[in-house]
Enzyme design. Structure first.
Site, PDB file in Angstrom:
ATOM      1  N   ASN A  39       0.844  -1.193   0.000  1.00  0.00           N
ATOM      2  CA  ASN A  39       0.000   0.000   0.000  1.00  0.00           C
ATOM      3  C   ASN A  39       0.885   1.251   0.000  1.00  0.00           C
ATOM      4  OD1 ASN A  39       0.676  -0.709   2.695  1.00  0.00           O
ATOM      5  ND2 ASN A  39      -1.017   0.496   3.511  1.00  0.00           N
ATOM      6  N   GLU A  41       0.451   5.320   0.617  1.00  0.00           N
ATOM      7  CA  GLU A  41      -0.439   6.399   1.064  1.00  0.00           C
ATOM      8  C   GLU A  41       0.076   7.763   0.600  1.00  0.00           C
ATOM      9  OE1 GLU A  41      -0.784   5.887   5.312  1.00  0.00           O
ATOM     10  OE2 GLU A  41      -2.229   4.260   5.044  1.00  0.00           O
ATOM     11  N   GLU A  52      -3.017  -4.643  -3.123  1.00  0.00           N
ATOM     12  CA  GLU A  52      -3.544  -5.537  -4.157  1.00  0.00           C
ATOM     13  C   GLU A  52      -3.560  -4.835  -5.518  1.00  0.00           C
ATOM     14  OE1 GLU A  52      -4.760  -4.674  -1.179  1.00  0.00           O
ATOM     15  OE2 GLU A  52      -6.383  -6.025  -0.587  1.00  0.00           O
ATOM     16  N   CYS A  86     -10.363  -4.582  -0.012  1.00  0.00           N
ATOM     17  CA  CYS A  86     -11.457  -3.622   0.029  1.00  0.00           C
ATOM     18  C   CYS A  86     -12.348  -3.790  -1.208  1.00  0.00           C
ATOM     19  CB  CYS A  86     -10.912  -2.198   0.125  1.00  0.00           C
ATOM     20  SG  CYS A  86     -10.265  -1.544  -1.424  1.00  0.00           S
ATOM     21  N   CYS A  89     -10.677  -2.912  -4.598  1.00  0.00           N
ATOM     22  CA  CYS A  89      -9.754  -3.956  -5.080  1.00  0.00           C
ATOM     23  C   CYS A  89     -10.524  -5.174  -5.595  1.00  0.00           C
ATOM     24  CB  CYS A  89      -8.787  -4.362  -3.972  1.00  0.00           C
ATOM     25  SG  CYS A  89      -7.536  -3.106  -3.654  1.00  0.00           S
TER      26      CYS A  89
HETATM   27 ZN    ZN Z   1      -8.123  -2.131  -1.734  1.00  0.00          ZN
END
Ligand code: ZN
Length: 128
Positions: A39, A41, A52, A86, A89
């Site tokens: 990830n 940010e 992902e 999520c 994704c």
């Molecule tokens: Zn996601």
């Protein structure tokens, strides 16, 4: 090669200074290659990208179109629990993967496996 171990390794590159929620992903292609993602940010939050999707974008940009499985590992402040993808994704996965695409998640002790069809039974699709 252990896909979950690759996901854990990918998590080491997580850039998550705002949430402290670190995630790594390892995406296995039908051609037996693995693409890692973490990830990433951003100070303005909305440009955040999940691990992902990072893995999918890397793979697709290298010409991959067929995928078998993804392993996802992550958690907040060093506490790792089953980190499910999520909704965004899941939708990205549905663009490229069949309903039997495997999604592995782990809490560090146990690994659970879901299919994309279980996690997103009714995705948005356009006729191709
Ligand atoms: Zn996601």
């Amino acid at each position: 090669m252990n896909l979950m171990e690759v996901a854990k390794e990918a998590m080491n590159n997580s850039y998550s200074p705002y949430s402290n929620f670190r995630v790594g992903a390892a995406l296995l292609t039908k051609s037996n290659k693995v693409y890692k993602g973490c990830n990433v940010e951003n100070a303005s939050y909305s440009p955040n990208c999940c691990a992902e999707r990072t893995a999918f974008v890397k793979a697709i940009s290298e010409g991959e179109k067929e995928f078998v499985a993804i392993a996802i590992y992550g958690g907040k402040d060093g506490k790792y629990d089953f980190c499910l993808p999520c909704g965004v994704c899941r939708q990205v996965m549905s663009e490229f993967c069949d309903k039997d695409f495997k999604i592995y998640v782990s809490n560090g002790k146990e690994i659970k496996c879901y299919t994309l069809g279980e996690l997103l039974p009714n995705s948005f699709k356009l006729e191709k």
